[in-house]
Design a protein around this motif. Structure first.
Motif, short mmCIF file in Angstrom:
data_model
loop_
_atom_site.label_atom_id
_atom_site.label_comp_id
_atom_site.label_asym_id
_atom_site.label_seq_id
_atom_site.Cartn_x
_atom_site.Cartn_y
_atom_site.Cartn_z
N LEU A 358 0.87 -1.19 0.00
CA LEU A 358 0.00 0.00 0.00
C LEU A 358 0.90 1.23 0.00
O LEU A 358 2.01 1.18 0.54
CB LEU A 358 -0.86 0.05 1.28
N SER A 359 0.39 2.34 -0.54
CA SER A 359 1.16 3.59 -0.42
C SER A 359 0.83 4.24 0.93
O SER A 359 -0.26 4.05 1.48
CB SER A 359 0.81 4.54 -1.56
N LEU A 360 1.80 5.01 1.42
CA LEU A 360 1.57 5.68 2.70
C LEU A 360 0.44 6.70 2.58
O LEU A 360 -0.35 6.89 3.51
CB LEU A 360 2.86 6.36 3.16
N GLU A 361 0.33 7.33 1.42
CA GLU A 361 -0.76 8.29 1.24
C GLU A 361 -2.13 7.62 1.26
O GLU A 361 -3.09 8.16 1.79
CB GLU A 361 -0.56 9.07 -0.06
N ARG A 362 -2.20 6.43 0.69
CA ARG A 362 -3.48 5.68 0.75
C ARG A 362 -3.85 5.41 2.21
O ARG A 362 -4.98 5.59 2.62
CB ARG A 362 -3.36 4.36 -0.01
N VAL A 363 -2.87 4.96 2.98
CA VAL A 363 -3.15 4.64 4.39
C VAL A 363 -3.61 5.89 5.13
O VAL A 363 -4.61 5.88 5.85
CB VAL A 363 -1.91 4.00 5.06
N ARG A 364 -2.89 7.00 4.94
CA ARG A 364 -3.29 8.27 5.56
C ARG A 364 -4.74 8.60 5.19
O ARG A 364 -5.54 9.02 6.03
CB ARG A 364 -2.36 9.38 5.08
N ASP A 365 -5.09 8.42 3.93
CA ASP A 365 -6.44 8.78 3.49
C ASP A 365 -7.50 7.90 4.15
O ASP A 365 -8.50 8.42 4.65
CB ASP A 365 -6.55 8.67 1.96
N VAL A 366 -7.30 6.58 4.16
CA VAL A 366 -8.39 5.71 4.64
C VAL A 366 -8.54 5.72 6.16
O VAL A 366 -9.62 5.45 6.67
CB VAL A 366 -8.26 4.25 4.13
N VAL A 367 -7.46 6.04 6.88
CA VAL A 367 -7.63 6.07 8.35
C VAL A 367 -7.85 7.48 8.90
O VAL A 367 -8.31 7.60 10.04
CB VAL A 367 -6.45 5.41 9.13
N ALA A 368 -7.54 8.51 8.14
CA ALA A 368 -7.64 9.86 8.71
C ALA A 368 -8.41 10.83 7.81
O ALA A 368 -9.50 11.29 8.17
CB ALA A 368 -6.24 10.40 9.02
N ALA A 369 -7.87 11.14 6.65
CA ALA A 369 -8.48 12.19 5.81
C ALA A 369 -9.90 11.83 5.39
O ALA A 369 -10.82 12.66 5.50
CB ALA A 369 -7.60 12.45 4.58
N ASN A 370 -10.09 10.60 4.90
CA ASN A 370 -11.43 10.23 4.41
C ASN A 370 -12.49 10.14 5.51
O ASN A 370 -13.59 10.66 5.35
CB ASN A 370 -11.40 8.90 3.64
#
Ligand SMILES: NC(=O)N[C@@H](CC(=O)O)C(=O)O
Ligand SMILES: [Zn+2]
Ligand SMILES: [Zn+2]
Length: 457
Positions: A358-370
């Motif tokens: 997974l990309s780190l940006e994807r992880v950031r998005d699904v656990v925080a930004a989204n």
């Protein structure tokens, strides 16, 4: 406080200044420390937004032998989760204003920020609930799970109407009990640790039961232009149904502005246990692998993970559902459903980043930004000026083995025992250190209960 030389999820190296109001003041290069300012040297480590876990069961009131706001929020802080959303299947259930107030008083013990959801049962009281600083409706149970709060389609429709009228999102537990396969529970299932018991639960609560219920919930939501968040989707088919419904509804508006919000009208959530465990693993977990919806086949798990990697999954949330070891050992039919997970959410996903899955940006998005965007939390979910300083400092190259003994949830077990995770070193909530791990000794220390209701500010 000044955090210096941190690597952000997108690879930029920046200094981050936190103001006295607990918000991020600046994200820039070359910020010098002011006189007397605390400096956190972060070179070589990543600074990520604290996770917003929109699905936890912290069990109070009524289930404090399983978990409390104190133990649950410590577990959250140690896992880099800075906001949790508690579900209504407590005792009493959070279905009216008084129950909401009772839970809110207990949540004052929380180390992390929180939201409190309102539930729907035949004797819920929408008027008094909606007067409270409610996070969302949900999880609304379309089939029985822990707490036996399953409701019928008519009441669900009423709840969608009530929520849509106020533009409140509705989180749905979508399974259709009429499509469960009762025959899977026939015969001798053996003891709690046997392969037969674990696998039988997956055979019983079928994938079709979830897919049909998700499709029905999406149709009901579309009829009313309601905002529906499908909790713990365990099948790739259910994720695809949400993606399709979102595409169908894109750009639609009923003219009153309700359809023009930035947040998508329908979203889906996936749990770490459905991403990292399957029926193959359930065989060794016994009743400790029993949850709703249940673990699926390895091929469905892989397909679910692929959808996460590709960007079809909006939110990863844990459905942290602690039960004691004694309760889980009582055999397949009597053992309660649910597994803990709030502390291992970021660690498991960061280990997938380390392995290149997974990309780190994807992880950031699904656990925080989204999740922040989905539920309208304008001050959460991003490392950016003006946002709350809910932050996690982590060495993304330093995985360790997940061991229940080192976790902080009250029931000392985890279905992820033996997998690897990348754990936070420091967690901040609005600029306050709520968790710190000594990198040399591994010793953990916790801050004060600074948590606040995110709908009150
Ligand atoms: N997921 C579970 O198996 N159990 C949850 C309830 C739920 O989310 O359905 C619990 O509260 O124990
Ligand atoms: Zn559920
Ligand atoms: Zn749940």
């Amino acid at each position: 406080m000044l955090i210096t030389g941190a690597t952000l999820a997108d690879g930029r190296v920046r200094d981050v200044r936190i103001g006295d109001d607990g918000r991020i003041d600046a994200v820039a290069e070359g910020l010098g420390a002011d006189a007397g300012e605390r400096v956190l040297e972060a070179r070589g480590r990543h600074l990520l937004p604290g996770a917003v876990d929109v699905h936890v069961h912290f069990r109070e009131p009524g289930g404090s032998h399983k978990e409390t706001w104190t133990s649950g929020s410590k577990s959250a802080a140690a896992g880099g989760v800075t906001t949790v959303v508690d579900q209504p299947n407590t005792s009493p259930p959070t279905v009216d204003g008084d129950a909401f107030d009772g839970k809110a008083a207990l949540a004052a013990d929380s180390l992390v920020d929180y939201g409190i959801n309102g539930g729907v049962t035949p004797d819920w009281d929408p008027e008094s609930l909606f007067e409270r600083p409610l996070f969302a409706l949900g999880e609304v149970f379309l089939a029985d799970s822990t707490g036996d709060m399953g409701i019928d389609g008519d009441l669900f429709a009423d709840a969608l109407d009530a929520a849509a009228a106020r533009d409140v999102p509705v989180t749905v537990h979508a399974e259709d009990a009429t499509l469960f396969d009762e025959s899977a529970l026939d015969g001798d299932l053996g003891g709690s640790g046997t392969a037969a018991t674990a696998d039988a639960w997956s055979a019983y609560r079928t994938a079709d039961a979830e897919i049909a219920a998700v499709e029905r919930a999406l149709a009901a939501a579309a009829d009313r232009d309601a905002r529906v968040h499908v909790a713990h989707t365990s099948t790739p088919e259910a994720v695809d149904a949400v993606v399709e419904a979102r595409e169908d509804g894109a750009g639609e508006s009923d003219g009153d502005g309700a359809g023009t919000d930035a947040a998508p009208r329908v979203t889906c959530e996936v749990t770490p246990h459905h991403l990292y465990l399957s029926r193959e693993r359930a065989r060794s977990l016994g009743t400790f692998g029993r949850m709703n919806p249940p673990l699926r086949s390895e091929s469905r798990r892989e397909a679910l993970f692929a959808r996460l990697a590709e960007g079809d999954v909006d939110v990863v949330a844990t459905d942290h559902a602690p039960h004691t070891v004694e309760e889980k050992r009582t055999g397949l039919v009597d053992a309660p459903s649910g597994v803990p997970g709030v502390e291992t959410l970021y660690p498991l996903l960061l280990e997938s980043v380390r392995k290149g899955e997974l990309s780190l940006e994807r992880v950031r998005d699904v656990v925080a930004a989204n999740p922040a965007e989905t539920f309208g939390l304008d001050r959460k979910g991003r490392v950016a000026e003006g946002r709350d300083a809910d932050l996690v400092l982590v060495d993304t190259a330093d995985p360790r083995e997940i061991e229940a003994a080192a976790l902080h949830s009250a029931p000392a077990w985890t279905p992820f025992e033996g997998l690897r995770g990348v754990f936070p070193e420091v967690t901040l909530v609005r600029g306050e250190v709520v968790y710190e791990r000594d990198p040399a000794t591994g010793a953990a220390s916790f801050g004060d209960p600074v948590g606040r209701n995110v709908r009150e500010s």
